[in-house]
Design a protein around this motif. Sequence first.
Motif, PDB file in Angstrom:
ATOM      1  N   THR A 133      -8.147 -22.866 -27.573  1.00 43.31           N
ATOM      2  CA  THR A 133      -7.402 -22.491 -26.382  1.00 43.31           C
ATOM      3  C   THR A 133      -7.006 -23.770 -25.663  1.00 43.31           C
ATOM      4  O   THR A 133      -7.867 -24.603 -25.369  1.00 43.31           O
ATOM      5  N   HIS A 134      -5.727 -23.923 -25.388  1.00 42.15           N
ATOM      6  CA  HIS A 134      -5.233 -25.091 -24.663  1.00 42.15           C
ATOM      7  C   HIS A 134      -4.669 -24.647 -23.320  1.00 42.15           C
ATOM      8  O   HIS A 134      -3.883 -23.694 -23.262  1.00 42.15           O
ATOM      9  N   ILE A 135      -5.067 -25.319 -22.262  1.00 38.79           N
ATOM     10  CA  ILE A 135      -4.541 -25.053 -20.928  1.00 38.79           C
ATOM     11  C   ILE A 135      -3.583 -26.187 -20.570  1.00 38.79           C
ATOM     12  O   ILE A 135      -3.962 -27.355 -20.591  1.00 38.79           O
ATOM     13  N   HIS A 136      -2.354 -25.830 -20.238  1.00 38.43           N
ATOM     14  CA  HIS A 136      -1.331 -26.807 -19.870  1.00 38.43           C
ATOM     15  C   HIS A 136      -1.123 -26.751 -18.358  1.00 38.43           C
ATOM     16  O   HIS A 136      -0.757 -25.700 -17.822  1.00 38.43           O
ATOM     17  N   MET A 137      -1.342 -27.866 -17.693  1.00 35.34           N
ATOM     18  CA  MET A 137      -1.190 -27.931 -16.244  1.00 35.34           C
ATOM     19  C   MET A 137       0.030 -28.771 -15.873  1.00 35.34           C
ATOM     20  O   MET A 137       0.171 -29.910 -16.335  1.00 35.34           O
ATOM     21  N   GLY A 138       0.897 -28.204 -15.037  1.00 39.34           N
ATOM     22  CA  GLY A 138       2.032 -28.965 -14.550  1.00 39.34           C
ATOM     23  C   GLY A 138       1.579 -30.105 -13.647  1.00 39.34           C
ATOM     24  O   GLY A 138       0.730 -29.918 -12.783  1.00 39.34           O
ATOM     25  N   VAL A 139       2.129 -31.300 -13.879  1.00 44.40           N
ATOM     26  CA  VAL A 139       1.800 -32.463 -13.049  1.00 44.40           C
ATOM     27  C   VAL A 139       3.107 -33.101 -12.575  1.00 44.40           C
ATOM     28  O   VAL A 139       4.139 -32.997 -13.242  1.00 44.40           O
ATOM     29  N   PRO A 140       3.086 -33.773 -11.411  1.00 41.87           N
ATOM     30  CA  PRO A 140       4.320 -34.320 -10.841  1.00 41.87           C
ATOM     31  C   PRO A 140       4.974 -35.418 -11.684  1.00 41.87           C
ATOM     32  O   PRO A 140       6.189 -35.589 -11.641  1.00 41.87           O
ATOM     33  N   SER A 141       4.173 -36.165 -12.434  1.00 41.69           N
ATOM     34  CA  SER A 141       4.698 -37.279 -13.226  1.00 41.69           C
ATOM     35  C   SER A 141       3.658 -37.674 -14.263  1.00 41.69           C
ATOM     36  O   SER A 141       2.497 -37.243 -14.200  1.00 41.69           O
ATOM     37  N   ARG A 142       4.062 -38.513 -15.216  1.00 35.81           N
ATOM     38  CA  ARG A 142       3.096 -38.980 -16.213  1.00 35.81           C
ATOM     39  C   ARG A 142       2.029 -39.853 -15.571  1.00 35.81           C
ATOM     40  O   ARG A 142       0.861 -39.807 -15.968  1.00 35.81           O
ATOM     41  N   ASP A 143       2.410 -40.661 -14.590  1.00 35.16           N
ATOM     42  CA  ASP A 143       1.394 -41.467 -13.903  1.00 35.16           C
ATOM     43  C   ASP A 143       0.383 -40.573 -13.201  1.00 35.16           C
ATOM     44  O   ASP A 143      -0.831 -40.837 -13.230  1.00 35.16           O
ATOM     45  N   ALA A 144       0.880 -39.496 -12.550  1.00 35.55           N
ATOM     46  CA  ALA A 144      -0.045 -38.555 -11.908  1.00 35.55           C
ATOM     47  C   ALA A 144      -0.928 -37.881 -12.950  1.00 35.55           C
ATOM     48  O   ALA A 144      -2.126 -37.666 -12.723  1.00 35.55           O
ATOM     49  N   GLY A 145      -0.340 -37.562 -14.107  1.00 42.20           N
ATOM     50  CA  GLY A 145      -1.120 -36.954 -15.178  1.00 42.20           C
ATOM     51  C   GLY A 145      -2.233 -37.858 -15.659  1.00 42.20           C
ATOM     52  O   GLY A 145      -3.360 -37.406 -15.923  1.00 42.20           O
ATOM     53  N   VAL A 146      -1.967 -39.149 -15.770  1.00 42.77           N
ATOM     54  CA  VAL A 146      -2.999 -40.109 -16.186  1.00 42.77           C
ATOM     55  C   VAL A 146      -4.092 -40.205 -15.131  1.00 42.77           C
ATOM     56  O   VAL A 146      -5.288 -40.245 -15.454  1.00 42.77           O
ATOM     57  N   ARG A 147      -3.696 -40.220 -13.853  1.00 42.20           N
ATOM     58  CA  ARG A 147      -4.714 -40.277 -12.796  1.00 42.20           C
ATOM     59  C   ARG A 147      -5.625 -39.052 -12.846  1.00 42.20           C
ATOM     60  O   ARG A 147      -6.843 -39.161 -12.659  1.00 42.20           O
ATOM     61  N   ALA A 148      -5.030 -37.878 -13.102  1.00 39.99           N
ATOM     62  CA  ALA A 148      -5.842 -36.658 -13.206  1.00 39.99           C
ATOM     63  C   ALA A 148      -6.730 -36.698 -14.450  1.00 39.99           C
ATOM     64  O   ALA A 148      -7.917 -36.341 -14.403  1.00 39.99           O
ATOM     65  N   LEU A 158      -0.240 -31.805 -18.341  1.00 40.83           N
ATOM     66  CA  LEU A 158      -1.487 -32.345 -18.852  1.00 40.83           C
ATOM     67  C   LEU A 158      -2.155 -31.225 -19.632  1.00 40.83           C
ATOM     68  O   LEU A 158      -2.276 -30.104 -19.132  1.00 40.83           O
ATOM     69  N   GLU A 159      -2.574 -31.506 -20.860  1.00 41.41           N
ATOM     70  CA  GLU A 159      -3.168 -30.487 -21.723  1.00 41.41           C
ATOM     71  C   GLU A 159      -4.684 -30.678 -21.795  1.00 41.41           C
ATOM     72  O   GLU A 159      -5.146 -31.768 -22.109  1.00 41.41           O
ATOM     73  N   VAL A 160      -5.422 -29.613 -21.525  1.00 41.71           N
ATOM     74  CA  VAL A 160      -6.870 -29.620 -21.714  1.00 41.71           C
ATOM     75  C   VAL A 160      -7.160 -28.746 -22.923  1.00 41.71           C
ATOM     76  O   VAL A 160      -6.874 -27.546 -22.931  1.00 41.71           O
ATOM     77  N   ARG A 161      -7.762 -29.341 -23.965  1.00 47.01           N
ATOM     78  CA  ARG A 161      -7.806 -28.746 -25.296  1.00 47.01           C
ATOM     79  C   ARG A 161      -9.236 -28.613 -25.832  1.00 47.01           C
ATOM     80  O   ARG A 161      -9.458 -28.556 -27.025  1.00 47.01           O
ATOM     81  N   VAL A 162     -10.202 -28.568 -24.933  1.00 44.62           N
ATOM     82  CA  VAL A 162     -11.599 -28.638 -25.342  1.00 44.62           C
ATOM     83  C   VAL A 162     -12.158 -27.293 -25.795  1.00 44.62           C
ATOM     84  O   VAL A 162     -13.157 -27.244 -26.518  1.00 44.62           O
ATOM     85  N   ALA A 163     -11.538 -26.188 -25.394  1.00 45.23           N
ATOM     86  CA  ALA A 163     -12.140 -24.867 -25.576  1.00 45.23           C
ATOM     87  C   ALA A 163     -11.827 -24.255 -26.938  1.00 45.23           C
ATOM     88  O   ALA A 163     -10.728 -24.395 -27.470  1.00 45.23           O
ATOM     89  N   ASP A 164     -12.804 -23.546 -27.486  1.00 49.85           N
ATOM     90  CA  ASP A 164     -12.559 -22.681 -28.633  1.00 49.85           C
ATOM     91  C   ASP A 164     -11.579 -21.570 -28.235  1.00 49.85           C
ATOM     92  O   ASP A 164     -11.419 -21.259 -27.047  1.00 49.85           O
ATOM     93  N   ALA A 165     -10.951 -20.952 -29.228  1.00 49.47           N
ATOM     94  CA  ALA A 165     -10.262 -19.689 -28.965  1.00 49.47           C
ATOM     95  C   ALA A 165     -11.281 -18.726 -28.356  1.00 49.47           C
ATOM     96  O   ALA A 165     -12.472 -18.765 -28.694  1.00 49.47           O
ATOM     97  N   GLN A 166     -10.820 -17.875 -27.457  1.00 46.90           N
ATOM     98  CA  GLN A 166     -11.732 -17.045 -26.678  1.00 46.90           C
ATOM     99  C   GLN A 166     -11.702 -15.579 -27.088  1.00 46.90           C
ATOM    100  O   GLN A 166     -10.670 -15.059 -27.519  1.00 46.90           O
ATOM    101  N   LEU A 167     -12.845 -14.919 -26.913  1.00 40.36           N
ATOM    102  CA  LEU A 167     -12.967 -13.513 -27.278  1.00 40.36           C
ATOM    103  C   LEU A 167     -12.000 -12.623 -26.514  1.00 40.36           C
ATOM    104  O   LEU A 167     -11.369 -11.738 -27.080  1.00 40.36           O
TER     105      LEU A 167
END
Length: 361
Positions: free
Chosen positions: A124-139, A225-234
């Motif tokens: 499961t990947h969660i994609h979060m909108g960020v204002p810019s790539r620099d902001a994405g790196v800070r997050a 910004l993509e958070v990709r740590v989670a397994d597919a979920q039930l």
Amino acid sequence: MLTFGIEEECFLVERTTLQPAPIADLVRRGLPAMTAGGLVTSEFLASQIERFTPILTEMDSATTDLSRFRAEMGAAPRLRGVIAIGVGTPFDASALPIVTEKERYRNVENGIRGVLRDHQICATHIHMGVPSRDAGVRALNRLRIWLPTLMALSGNSPFWRGSSTGFDSWRAVIMRRWTTTGCPSHFNDAADYDRRIRRLVGVGATTDVATVAWYGRLSEVHPTLEVRVADAQLDVESRTLLAALTRGLVATALDEAGRDIPPLTVEPELLDAALWHAARDGIRGNLLNPATTELTPAREAITTMVRSIEGSLDDAGDQQRVAESLEHLWRKGTGAQQQERAFATKGRSGLSAFLETSFTS
């Protein structure tokens, strides 16, 4: 309020054996290309289907969207004796999986070679909108320390080739064979990030930047910004919990970076070990608490994370949802724990029925 999207992968498996069924293209052709408002695509293996939600702002909308798609997807393969399931690894697996016929996937197959035999995983990947790539790196620099905590909450792959592994997330163990994986490094800014990620292309099986498999990264296509740590979920609730927590982490990170609040720091070797620990034990024992850099009871570490983002959860209207979903999690256990109970009670047939029902719940 930050926008978000959820990318979910699922397996198609034979109902009786729970082995992957390589009929994804056939099933996908029976679904609208933009089913339930989201994009449905093929994935690396011929037994997988991937689906991207529309851009979302509300968790209620996410619940409605995911539930509608899962109802459509759950019904599609049944006449063929196949079921759709949300797990990080299938209960059983073929000796050598069938790769989807695409040039890019064939290039990946050539790169990973013998790793292919065990690389039968869904996430499961969660994609979060960020204002810019620099902001994405800070997050990214700030939320990376919580990736083991998110992994502990989302472990859903306790079986491999018909046997218990003793891990909540065997998918995470398999991922350690990839050229790149785990927590990303700390980056100075977007230019530093872009320079370093592009240097990886051509090294090992990294055919392009999209095959850099860190558990957190910036999208090369969208301002996310993509958070990709989670397994597919039930089930749907597990996915929306992950989305709400991820949005809270990203929003808090952006806010604190904007106010020059020093981030918590955890040594990279400790973060890496904490990922392995979280993949094994989930929420059953201790977890690394980034606030103390010590192992603490899982509930305490997770509570620390939630308290650190409660302002962002409240701003988004997600605080009560997260509290209720976490209570459900403590009561039911992770997906891995629930799978183990179903198998212990009624064996493979009981696990099959549980996985089929969970997918549309």
